[in-house]
Design an enzyme around this catalytic site. Structure first.
Site, PDB file in Angstrom:
ATOM      1  N   ASN A   1      46.441  42.157  51.108  1.00  0.00           N
ATOM      2  CA  ASN A   1      45.712  43.310  51.620  1.00  0.00           C
ATOM      3  C   ASN A   1      44.220  43.037  51.628  1.00  0.00           C
ATOM      4  OD1 ASN A   1      43.993  45.258  49.757  1.00  0.00           O
ATOM      5  ND2 ASN A   1      45.596  44.367  48.451  1.00  0.00           N
TER       6      ASN A   1
ATOM      7  N   ASN B   1      38.563  54.593  39.122  1.00  0.00           N
ATOM      8  CA  ASN B   1      38.298  53.164  39.342  1.00  0.00           C
ATOM      9  C   ASN B   1      37.020  53.066  40.158  1.00  0.00           C
ATOM     10  OD1 ASN B   1      38.392  50.780  41.286  1.00  0.00           O
ATOM     11  ND2 ASN B   1      40.063  50.194  39.921  1.00  0.00           N
TER      12      ASN B   1
ATOM     13  N   CYS C   1      34.283  42.498  43.000  1.00  0.00           N
ATOM     14  CA  CYS C   1      33.476  42.818  44.180  1.00  0.00           C
ATOM     15  C   CYS C   1      32.332  41.819  44.285  1.00  0.00           C
ATOM     16  CB  CYS C   1      32.880  44.214  44.059  1.00  0.00           C
ATOM     17  SG  CYS C   1      34.108  45.495  43.981  1.00  0.00           S
TER      18      CYS C   1
ATOM     19  N   ILE D   1      46.153  42.036  35.951  1.00  0.00           N
ATOM     20  CA  ILE D   1      45.159  41.402  36.807  1.00  0.00           C
ATOM     21  C   ILE D   1      44.977  42.167  38.123  1.00  0.00           C
ATOM     22  CG2 ILE D   1      45.587  39.080  35.962  1.00  0.00           C
ATOM     23  CD1 ILE D   1      47.346  38.527  38.423  1.00  0.00           C
ATOM     24  N   ASN D   2      43.850  41.893  38.790  1.00  0.00           N
ATOM     25  CA  ASN D   2      43.658  42.310  40.167  1.00  0.00           C
ATOM     26  C   ASN D   2      44.393  41.300  41.068  1.00  0.00           C
ATOM     27  OD1 ASN D   2      42.595  43.590  42.494  1.00  0.00           O
ATOM     28  ND2 ASN D   2      40.783  44.177  41.319  1.00  0.00           N
TER      29      ASN D   2
ATOM     30  N   GLY E   1      50.635  43.404  37.782  1.00  0.00           N
ATOM     31  CA  GLY E   1      50.782  42.289  38.710  1.00  0.00           C
ATOM     32  C   GLY E   1      52.258  42.033  38.926  1.00  0.00           C
TER      33      GLY E   1
ATOM     34  N   THR F   1      52.321  47.486  43.985  1.00  0.00           N
ATOM     35  CA  THR F   1      53.104  47.234  45.198  1.00  0.00           C
ATOM     36  C   THR F   1      54.525  47.809  45.119  1.00  0.00           C
ATOM     37  OG1 THR F   1      51.773  45.274  45.553  1.00  0.00           O
ATOM     38  CG2 THR F   1      53.857  45.359  46.722  1.00  0.00           C
TER      39      THR F   1
HETATM   40  C1  LIG Z   1      46.923  48.073  49.295  1.00  0.00           C
HETATM   41  C2  LIG Z   1      46.254  47.781  47.976  1.00  0.00           C
HETATM   42  C3  LIG Z   1      45.018  48.351  47.677  1.00  0.00           C
HETATM   43  C4  LIG Z   1      44.356  48.080  46.469  1.00  0.00           C
HETATM   44  N1  LIG Z   1      43.149  48.674  46.189  1.00  0.00           N
HETATM   45  C5  LIG Z   1      42.546  48.445  44.984  1.00  0.00           C
HETATM   46  C6  LIG Z   1      41.328  49.120  44.636  1.00  0.00           C
HETATM   47  O1  LIG Z   1      40.781  49.928  45.401  1.00  0.00           O
HETATM   48  N2  LIG Z   1      40.748  48.832  43.429  1.00  0.00           N
HETATM   49  C7  LIG Z   1      41.329  47.954  42.534  1.00  0.00           C
HETATM   50  O2  LIG Z   1      40.796  47.764  41.450  1.00  0.00           O
HETATM   51  N3  LIG Z   1      42.495  47.335  42.832  1.00  0.00           N
HETATM   52  C8  LIG Z   1      43.114  47.561  44.034  1.00  0.00           C
HETATM   53  N4  LIG Z   1      44.322  46.930  44.314  1.00  0.00           N
HETATM   54  C9  LIG Z   1      44.923  46.010  43.330  1.00  0.00           C
HETATM   55  C10 LIG Z   1      46.021  46.703  42.526  1.00  0.00           C
HETATM   56  O3  LIG Z   1      45.505  47.783  41.778  1.00  0.00           O
HETATM   57  C11 LIG Z   1      46.722  45.711  41.567  1.00  0.00           C
HETATM   58  O4  LIG Z   1      45.777  45.160  40.688  1.00  0.00           O
HETATM   59  C12 LIG Z   1      47.413  44.573  42.285  1.00  0.00           C
HETATM   60  O5  LIG Z   1      48.027  45.031  43.474  1.00  0.00           O
HETATM   61  C13 LIG Z   1      48.460  43.854  41.426  1.00  0.00           C
HETATM   62  O6  LIG Z   1      49.517  44.700  41.064  1.00  0.00           O
HETATM   63  P1  LIG Z   1      50.915  44.778  41.861  1.00  0.00           P
HETATM   64  O7  LIG Z   1      51.374  43.371  42.061  1.00  0.00           O
HETATM   65  O8  LIG Z   1      51.815  45.597  40.998  1.00  0.00           O
HETATM   66  O9  LIG Z   1      50.615  45.452  43.158  1.00  0.00           O
HETATM   67  C14 LIG Z   1      44.971  47.200  45.532  1.00  0.00           C
HETATM   68  C15 LIG Z   1      46.228  46.634  45.833  1.00  0.00           C
HETATM   69  C16 LIG Z   1      46.877  46.904  47.035  1.00  0.00           C
HETATM   70  C17 LIG Z   1      48.210  46.269  47.312  1.00  0.00           C
END
Ligand SMILES: Cc1cc2nc3c(=O)[nH]c(=O)nc-3n(C[C@H](O)[C@H](O)[C@H](O)COP(=O)(O)O)c2cc1C
Ligand SMILES: Cc1cc2nc3c(=O)[nH]c(=O)nc-3n(C[C@H](O)[C@H](O)[C@H](O)COP(=O)(O)OP(=O)(O)OC[C@H]3O[C@@H](n4cnc5c(N)ncnc54)[C@H](O)[C@@H]3O)c2cc1C
Ligand code: FES
Lengths: 267, 318
Positions: free
Chosen positions: B83, B113, B144, B205-206, B257, B280
């Site tokens: 994304n 956040n 960022c 993690i991010n 994650g 996700t």
């Molecule tokens: C569509 C989308 C938008 C996201 N927007 C943000 C955000 O605005 N700020 C942030 O800290 N992380 C953002 N993330 C990261 C998620 O919070 C998370 O750290 C990352 O997706 C890993 O977790 P997951 O594998 O369970 O999705 C975003 C992730 C996705 C998929």
């Protein structure tokens, strides 16, 4: 309200090569769904394909509690879906998105569909007819063999005209040429359209030139389907400028003139 | 199951403790939703009792509204997705004026956040959110670009991380949770810097930076070229980072994650996470959070564990 249902597949057939009709029992969704709304189908329990796939509601049987979708095989997910046997449960989420509106003051409306974009127009045509609104369908495909959906309009007695790129049936050319012709010779108070973006852009231009109101249904890559991930953004006009709208929750249906297309895009 | 069985089971559930303390944030249970994947919570109300979640971490908020990136913004990849949303959000004033009151009235535990392009922006956001009723804590998205440092990501430089956390801490009385970027060589160095800056807990993690190419068009799929990889594909990396940081830094961890089910959640708890976030997976199954909360309770009953805190870090070396 949307829900997730384990929907039993009761009918699944290839209508023309690579185009399938899939009917499943999903009473809660069937009860609520309006023309133009879509469902998000989880095609497999495995992690690949991971995300749900969005499909317009093609038809609904409120008594039976069933929904039919009409889809084209274009990639991994739709290929897998096409192998789905009947009598198996399918994970379906819906109804999602904003529906088409019913222009009650209109005498006659045009429904314009390109390719698999015909899908949301079938259910719409039935609802319009039941509201006593005269409906004419204009459908286009590359060749006569791909004019799927025709049988549905025949079944429901909705008049339709066709165009094919190769001239094998109806007008030789694009469905937008058919629309331009028809706008010259027949009365049209409102237009509904669904299909590729280039087609929707031309429909928008034709409608705006003649001051005809209408609605178009967009497609886009989706993840959540409910307006949470902001993945399905499409540029739209605002009073002051432009912004990204969510196709899944603010659309997929937008007013003609509201949407900005790629060729008008900053890119 | 007989009626009495059901009764004793219900009673047993009532006695299970799922509450956790994440650096001063009291969470009803360890299951939260990840920023950017759950909107402001309302979007998922048809599917989930959002007040029943450990916390809702809302979409990243900036000082001013952001329009976000052109489309395509997302693309599916094997067992994951990329994304590049571009932090589209209406700005902190709309968040405080519109979304926060609605979340508060529903009794939702909210973690805000925040994101910015300069150290000052983070500090101003923290000051603006301080004292707003209904916020349990602040998550800092440090993945960022720092515009004053030629776009270098804040989260990749320990010196910047320490400074930023300290700057934010000085402006707020809320617990502060930096969210670490996995796009670094040594995650423990960044975690330590955040600790030294005064962080109350850490989220990791991010997303992992990645890309996809459209072979037919011979160009990158995402309009932004690069995007963040999330979903089950990144789980082993995320788990490893939680496991490493849990041993190196004395702070509670929010692990996330690729968590898709109860067993994934348990892996993170056992690796040392005090709470977990679902991202996700919400897209795949909108009811997954509720199922994982129930799944944790079932696991605790089966293994005769009365307090969820007893399994946190269970897989760490003694
Ligand atoms: C569509 C989308 C938008 C996201 N927007 C943000 C955000 O605005 N700020 C942030 O800290 N992380 C953002 N993330 C990261 C998620 O919070 C998370 O750290 C990352 O997706 C890993 O977790 P997951 O594998 O369970 O999705 C975003 C992730 C996705 C998929
Ligand atoms: C609101 C909405 C309604 C739709 N209704 C129908 C319908 O009634 N019938 C139908 O056949 N198709 C419909 N689609 C398109 C359908 O969702 C995609 O064709 C399908 O998701 C492709 O999945 P795949 O795994 O087979 O393809 P992939 O292997 O993922 O991709 C193949 C091609 O499809 C494109 N694509 C992938 N995912 C999407 C997506 N989520 N949306 C649009 N394009 C995508 C890719 O860019 C690529 O060109 C609709 C899409 C939306 C957004
Ligand atoms: S698909 Fe997530 S916001 Fe539209």
């Amino acid at each position: 309200m949307s829900s997730v249902e384990k929907a039993l597949v009761i009918r699944h057939r290839e209508v023309v090569p690579d185009y399938y009709e899939l009917e499943f029992i999903a009473p809660e969704i069937a009860l609520e769904v309006l023309p133009g709304q879509f469902v998000n189908i989880r095609i497999s329990d495995s992690l690949d394909p991971l995300l749900r796939r969005p499909f317009s509601v093609y038809d609904v049987d409120k008594k039976l509690g069933s929904i039919t979708v009409f889809y084209k095989v274009v990639g991994k997910g739709t290929k897998l879906l096409s192998q789905m046997p009947i009598q198996k449960p399918l994970d379906v989420m819906g109804p999602l998105g904003r529906s088409f509106s019913i222009p009650t003051e209109a005498d006659q409306v045009f429904l314009v569909g390109g390719g698999v974009g015909i899908a949301p127009l079938v259910y719409l045509s039935r609802v319009l007819s039941s509201e006593g609104i005269k409906t004419k369908v204009l459908m286009g495909a590359s060749t006569a063999g791909f004019l799927a959906g025709k049988s549905m309009f025949e079944k429901f007695g909705v008049p339709f005209l066709v165009s094919t790129d190769d001239g094998s049936e109806g007008l030789k050319g694009r469905v937008t040429q058919l629309l331009a012709e028809q706008l010259l010779i027949d009365k049209c108070d409102y237009i509904f359209a669904c299909g590729p973006e280039s087609m929707l852009e031309t429909v928008t231009e034709l409608a705006m030139e003649q001051n005809i109101k209408g609605e178009i249904s967009l497609e886009g890559h989706m993840a959540c389907g409910v307006g949470a991930c902001l993945g399905c953004a499409h540029l739209v006009k605002t009073g002051e400028g432009q912004r990204y709208a969510k196709i899944c929750s603010e659309g997929p249906v937008f007013k003609i003139g509201e949407v900005l297309f790629h060729s008008q895009d900053e890119r | 199951m007989s009626v009495t069985d059901k009764k004793t089971r219900k009673k047993a559930r009532a006695q299970l403790n799922l509450q956790v303390n994440l650096g001063g944030m009291q969470l009803k249970n360890p299951v939260t939703v990840a920023s950017g994947t759950f909107g402001y919570g309302f979007e998922y109300e048809p599917f989930v009792d959002i007040a029943g979640l450990g916390a809702v971490i809302v979409k990243g908020t900036t000082l001013e509204p952001r329009m976000g990136n052109p489309s395509p913004r997302i693309i599916e990849t094997p067992a994951g997705m990329l994304n590049a949303i571009g932090l589209e959000n209406p700005g902190v004033d709309v968040f405080i004026g519109e979304y926060l009151p609605a979340l508060r009235s529903r009794g939702v535990t909210v973690i805000a956040n925040i994101a910015g392009n300069t150290m000052e922006e983070y500090a101003r956001l923290a000051a603006r959110l301080d004292g707003q009723p209904g916020i349990a804590g602040l998550e800092l998205n440090i993945s960022c670009p720092n515009v004053k440092q030629g776009g270098l990501q804040f989260g990749t430089d320990p010196v910047m991380v320490k400074e930023m956390v300290a700057a934010v801490k000085s402006q707020t009385s809320l617990p502060v949770m930096p969210k670490l970027s996995p796009n670094v060589t040594d995650i423990t160095a960044i975690a330590r810097a955040a600790y030294e800056g005064g962080a109350d807990c850490l989220a990791l993690i991010n997303t992992l930076m990645g890309m996809a190419i459209d072979v037919d068009k011979r160009r990158p799929v995402l309009a932004n070229t690069f995007g963040g990889l999330s979903g089950p594909a990144i789980k082993p990396v995320a788990l490893r980072m939680v496991y490493q940081v849990a041993q190196e830094v004395p702070l509670p961890i929010m692990g996330l994650g690729g968590i898709m089910n109860t067993r994934d959640a348990l892996e993170f708890l056992m690796a040392g996470a005090t709470a977990i976030s679902i991202g996700t997976a919400n897209f795949v199954d909108p009811m997954i959070t509720t199922q994982i909360i129930a799944g944790l309770q079932e696991y605790m009953e089966e293994c005769h564990i009365a307090d969820i805190n007893d399994i946190i870090g269970a897989a760490l070396p003694q």
